[in-house]
Scaffold this active site. Structure first.
Site, PDB file in Angstrom:
ATOM      1  N   CYS A  52       0.836  -1.206   0.000  1.00 12.88           N
ATOM      2  CA  CYS A  52       0.000   0.000   0.000  1.00 12.88           C
ATOM      3  C   CYS A  52       0.873   1.260   0.000  1.00 12.88           C
ATOM      4  CB  CYS A  52      -0.954  -0.002   1.186  1.00 12.88           C
ATOM      5  SG  CYS A  52      -0.149   0.307   2.750  1.00 12.88           S
ATOM      6  N   CYS A  54       0.937   3.848   1.984  1.00 15.05           N
ATOM      7  CA  CYS A  54       1.521   4.316   3.251  1.00 15.05           C
ATOM      8  C   CYS A  54       2.706   3.451   3.671  1.00 15.05           C
ATOM      9  CB  CYS A  54       0.481   4.434   4.353  1.00 15.05           C
ATOM     10  SG  CYS A  54      -0.320   2.924   4.860  1.00 15.05           S
TER      11      CYS A  54
END
Length: 145
Positions: A52, A54
């Site tokens: 992902c 982040c």
């Protein structure tokens, strides 16, 4: 049987793995790898890696920078959520009372969970803020090197 190949996704996974390894984290790909690593004496920082945004924009850069500090864990390891599923599941067995979260960090001492930073402690924060959170844990649980 027809099988799809996703070279772009595979490239992203490999880049995510490489970034963790280049930062000094040992990959744990099997449950046996996890058990062996978590049995080591001392402190262990576990990066629960992910593809992902982040993870790539915050967690891995924070991990790479946080370990350049006077106090730091004895061991740096990583499991890859969604990729090395059995290894990740085994690691999570050690995180008693904590919900699954990725990316995330767990700090162990002699195989026992001391502290955890979950996705909500990472996502939406600047990498420097995550570095500071990790280093605060190092101050509390790790020895000076």
């Amino acid at each position: 049987m027809f099988q799809f190949q996703f070279p772009l996704y595979n490239d992203i996974v490999e880049q995510a793995r490489r970034e963790a390894v280049e930062a000094g984290f040992e990959e744990l790909r099997t449950p046996e790898d996890v058990d062996a690593a978590f049995r080591r004496p001392g402190t262990t920082l576990v990066l629960i890696n992910s593809v992902c945004g982040c993870a790539g924009g915050i967690a891995r850069p924070a991990a790479a920078h946080a370990v350049h500090y006077d106090k730091r864990p004895d061991h740096l390891v990583t499991v890859f959520a969604g990729q090395d599923k059995e290894a990740t599941a085994r690691a999570r067995e050690y995180f008693v009372g904590e919900p699954p979260s990725s990316p995330s960090f767990a700090l162990l001492k002699d195989g026992k969970l001391c502290a955890m930073l979950h996705r909500h402690d990472i996502e939406g924060h600047e990498p420097v803020a995550v570095v500071q959170k990790l280093q605060a844990l190092f101050d509390e649980y790790c020895e000076e090197v």
